[in-house]
Scaffold this motif. Structure first.
Motif, mmCIF file in Angstrom:
data_model
loop_
_atom_site.group_PDB
_atom_site.id
_atom_site.type_symbol
_atom_site.label_atom_id
_atom_site.label_comp_id
_atom_site.label_asym_id
_atom_site.label_seq_id
_atom_site.Cartn_x
_atom_site.Cartn_y
_atom_site.Cartn_z
ATOM 1 N N GLY A 301 0.771 -1.288 -0.077
ATOM 2 C CA GLY A 301 -0.144 0.204 0.021
ATOM 3 C C GLY A 301 0.882 1.163 -0.065
ATOM 4 N N ARG A 302 0.277 2.349 -0.178
ATOM 5 C CA ARG A 302 0.668 3.800 -0.234
ATOM 6 C C ARG A 302 1.245 3.877 1.165
ATOM 7 N N LYS A 303 2.445 4.506 1.241
ATOM 8 C CA LYS A 303 3.288 4.306 2.415
ATOM 9 C C LYS A 303 2.751 5.240 3.639
ATOM 10 N N GLU A 304 1.928 6.229 3.173
ATOM 11 C CA GLU A 304 1.052 6.936 4.219
ATOM 12 C C GLU A 304 0.127 6.315 4.813
ATOM 13 N N LEU A 305 -0.575 5.404 4.170
ATOM 14 C CA LEU A 305 -1.593 4.547 4.539
ATOM 15 C C LEU A 305 -1.345 3.577 5.413
ATOM 16 N N MET A 306 -0.151 2.809 5.002
ATOM 17 C CA MET A 306 0.405 1.972 5.740
ATOM 18 C C MET A 306 1.089 2.278 7.032
ATOM 19 N N ASP A 307 1.371 3.476 7.212
ATOM 20 C CA ASP A 307 2.317 3.852 8.338
ATOM 21 C C ASP A 307 1.226 4.355 9.312
ATOM 22 N N ASP A 308 -0.140 4.426 8.954
ATOM 23 C CA ASP A 308 -1.230 4.984 9.866
ATOM 24 C C ASP A 308 -1.347 4.380 11.167
ATOM 25 N N ALA A 309 -1.168 2.826 11.050
ATOM 26 C CA ALA A 309 -1.522 1.977 12.472
ATOM 27 C C ALA A 309 -0.351 2.088 13.405
ATOM 28 N N ASN A 310 -0.720 2.132 14.427
ATOM 29 C CA ASN A 310 0.405 2.140 15.528
ATOM 30 C C ASN A 310 0.893 0.860 15.733
ATOM 31 N N SER A 311 2.039 0.808 16.513
ATOM 32 C CA SER A 311 2.782 -0.351 16.687
ATOM 33 C C SER A 311 1.888 -1.644 17.392
ATOM 34 N N GLY A 312 1.763 -2.924 16.963
ATOM 35 C CA GLY A 312 1.178 -3.946 17.524
ATOM 36 C C GLY A 312 -0.414 -3.854 16.913
ATOM 37 N N GLU A 313 -0.678 -2.855 16.250
ATOM 38 C CA GLU A 313 -2.032 -3.111 15.654
ATOM 39 C C GLU A 313 -2.309 -4.083 14.320
ATOM 40 N N LEU A 314 -1.010 -4.220 13.872
ATOM 41 C CA LEU A 314 -1.078 -5.100 12.686
ATOM 42 C C LEU A 314 -0.074 -6.380 12.850
ATOM 43 N N GLY A 315 -0.593 -7.576 12.189
ATOM 44 C CA GLY A 315 0.618 -8.574 12.314
ATOM 45 C C GLY A 315 -0.009 -9.733 13.032
ATOM 46 N N GLY A 316 0.738 -10.654 13.580
ATOM 47 C CA GLY A 316 -0.037 -11.934 14.164
ATOM 48 C C GLY A 316 1.301 -12.945 13.914
ATOM 49 N N THR A 317 1.120 -14.066 14.788
ATOM 50 C CA THR A 317 2.109 -15.009 15.125
ATOM 51 C C THR A 317 2.870 -15.447 14.081
ATOM 52 N N TYR A 318 2.095 -15.985 13.119
ATOM 53 C CA TYR A 318 3.119 -16.634 11.795
ATOM 54 C C TYR A 318 3.057 -15.751 10.614
ATOM 55 N N CYS A 319 2.759 -14.439 10.807
ATOM 56 C CA CYS A 319 2.568 -13.592 9.634
ATOM 57 C C CYS A 319 4.018 -13.444 9.038
ATOM 58 N N GLY A 320 3.731 -13.661 7.544
ATOM 59 C CA GLY A 320 5.208 -13.517 6.850
ATOM 60 C C GLY A 320 6.136 -14.411 7.453
ATOM 61 N N SER A 321 5.934 -15.725 7.512
ATOM 62 C CA SER A 321 6.909 -16.785 8.148
ATOM 63 C C SER A 321 8.223 -16.727 7.394
ATOM 64 N N PRO A 322 9.322 -17.119 7.692
ATOM 65 C CA PRO A 322 10.671 -17.072 7.029
ATOM 66 C C PRO A 322 10.404 -17.943 5.900
ATOM 67 N N LEU A 323 9.667 -19.161 5.803
ATOM 68 C CA LEU A 323 9.436 -20.399 5.010
ATOM 69 C C LEU A 323 8.789 -19.577 3.776
ATOM 70 N N GLY A 324 7.762 -18.874 4.087
ATOM 71 C CA GLY A 324 6.730 -18.113 3.097
ATOM 72 C C GLY A 324 7.488 -16.949 2.403
ATOM 73 N N CYS A 325 8.559 -16.252 3.323
ATOM 74 C CA CYS A 325 9.232 -15.185 2.496
ATOM 75 C C CYS A 325 10.352 -15.802 1.668
ATOM 76 N N SER A 326 11.001 -16.719 2.165
ATOM 77 C CA SER A 326 12.134 -17.520 1.246
ATOM 78 C C SER A 326 11.563 -17.943 0.126
ATOM 79 N N ALA A 327 10.525 -18.615 0.304
ATOM 80 C CA ALA A 327 9.902 -19.230 -0.982
ATOM 81 C C ALA A 327 9.286 -18.151 -2.009
ATOM 82 N N GLY A 328 8.987 -17.205 -1.487
ATOM 83 C CA GLY A 328 8.608 -15.810 -2.280
ATOM 84 C C GLY A 328 9.607 -15.293 -2.869
#
Ligand SMILES: Cc1ncc(COP(=O)(O)O)c(C=O)c1O
Length: 452
Positions: A301-328
């Motif tokens: 997303g546009r940088k300014e939109l993506m930056d609007d959330a505060n720390s901890g409001e986005l994410g999750g335990t397995y989000c963007g796992s190393p295996l997913g990123c390496s495969a990506g």
């Protein structure tokens, strides 16, 4: 016809698959569906082999997840290397570099001549959920508009956004509030008196009216749109419609979320299908083929939109796992090295050529359509009435399975066969698979004629 790739020697399910199928029915709920009654032993490129030794040409690609093929050596190597170093630390705990590198590369490829940020999640639905959260946070608005026929997932928000009742929503209400559905162009079923251009303009006028009758535009955070509708049967909108939606969004300060979960990563011959429409969405959701079968998704997303959330409001335990990123990262390497986008265009031309022949030969093929290698055939009782032929479509898919091709149905009326083959499929495999599809239609049509 002699076959080199497809080879089905048993009834389906075969004896070993039958045992697992029985166990499956005892323990897995029927609400979790399956396309073919068998179990995988081994997959490679565009070929699947089941536990009874039957071989299939894969025209389903794990529902559009395997654009670079099953077990591409580059992906397999990347995964082995990753497992040898670490499997998971949680990006919210100790970060890892494949996440950053993948985010940078995807931001550079995504449409939009503005600064972008990227975050990763687990599934397609979760990406759409997060795109909506980001849009609401930034705009301070609550309503979200999606389109009839669209599919966005099975979680509460994404099921609410989805524009097809059965099987996705039926008896699962109440749905998330402040979700509104607008009409999406379906060229094959537009009024005969209208040209495509007139039809698009009509629907855009309707959308303006929608902002008077259904929801005030100043309350709308985002419009969520598939650039080509996937589950609805590969419905390709007119460029003027997509651009018109974008212009309306701009006019009202509404963010445009492009759901590229099924269309992305080469399927239409581009990294992102929105590139065909010359539209720069504010947010894009991705998943499926981005990691060749390793579960991961993302929001760009546009940088300014993506930056609007505060720390901890986005994410999750397995989000963007190393295996997913390496495969990506491996997928992007393969896409570049093997020119997967160009190959998709070649595959699409070949498929549409064969589809045209079938359209001319079979009264039941009502429409053929495609963008790159995102090609589909819509089945009807006859070309004149255009009455959807759902049962016949199911029979053709079953017949194709018996002959060694796995494809998927789709469509608002469940009367579409869509092709999502790995884009590394060879010409010989593709030809054989298309011939089998052709034979399967012929067999089912002949059977239907015989009982008349
Ligand atoms: C366009 C689109 N959006 C969202 C989804 C949901 O993705 P997932 O099944 O990974 O939650 C899909 C899945 O088919 C999809 O095609």
């Amino acid at each position: 016809m002699t076959r080199s790739y497809a080879n089905v020697q048993t009834a389906l399910p075969g004896p070993k698959a039958k045992q697992w199928l029985d166990r499956r029915h005892d323990i897995v709920p029927d609400g979790v569906s399956y396309g073919i009654p068998t179990f995988i032993e081994k997959a490679e490129g565009a070929i699947l082999e089941d536990i009874d030794g039957n071989r299939f040409i894969d025209f389903a690609g794990a529902i559009g997840t395997i654009n670079v093929g099953h077990r591409h050596p580059t992906v397999v190597r990347a995964l082995h290397d990753q497992i040898d170093r670490y499997i998971h630390t949680g990006f919210n705990v100790m970060m890892y570099d494949p996440y950053i590198e993948l985010a940078e590369k995807i931001a550079a490829l995504a449409p939009g001549s503005f600064d972008k940020k990227v975050m990763f999640l687990n599934s397609g639905a979760e990406a759409v959920e997060n795109a909506v959260k980001i849009a609401r946070k930034y705009t301070n608005r609550q309503a979200v508009v999606s389109f009839s026929g669209g599919f966005h997932g099975r979680t509460l928000m994404t099921m609410s956004l989805t524009g097809k009742v059965r099987p996705y929503k039926y008896e699962y209400g109440p749905f998330a509030p402040e979700v509104y559905h607008a009409a999406y162009p379906y060229s094959y079923r537009r009024p005969a008196s209208m040209s495509d251009a007139a039809y698009s303009q009509f629907l855009l006028d309707e959308l303006e009216r929608f902002f008077i009758t259904e929801v005030a535009p100043e309350n709308v955070a985002a419009v969520v749109m598939e650039p080509v509708q996937g589950e609805s049967g590969f419905i390709i909108p007119d460029k003027a419609f997509v651009q018109g939606v974008y212009d309306l969004c701009k006019k009202h300060g509404i963010l445009l979320i492009a759901d590229e979960i099924q269309t992305g990563f080469g399927r239409t011959g581009k990294y992102f299908a929105m590139e065909h429409f010359d539209v720069e969405p504010d947010l894009i959701t991705i998943s499926k083929s981005m990691a060749a079968g390793v579960p991961i998704s993302g929001v760009i997303g546009r940088k300014e939109l993506m930056d609007d959330a505060n720390s901890g409001e986005l994410g999750g335990t397995y989000c963007g796992s190393p295996l997913g990123c390496s495969a990506g990262l491996a997928v992007l390497k393969v896409m570049e090295e093997e020119q997967i986008n160009k190959r998709a265009a070649v595959i699409g031309d070949k498929v549409m050529g064969k589809f045209r022949e079938m359209y001319d030969r079979y009264e039941v093929v009502g429409d053929i359509r495609g963008l790159g290698a995102m090609c589909a055939m819509e089945f009807v009782t006859d070309k004149e009435s255009k009455t959807p032929a759902k049962q016949l479509t199911g029979q053709i898919l079953k017949e194709a399975q018996k002959r060694g091709v796995i494809a998927l149905n789709a469509g608002v009326y469940d009367n579409v066969i869509r092709l999502l083959m790995p884009l590394v499929i060879t010409d010989e495999q593709l030809d054989e698979g298309l011939d089998i599809l052709d034979e399967s239609i012929a067999a089912v049509v002949a059977k239907a004629e015989a009982v008349k």
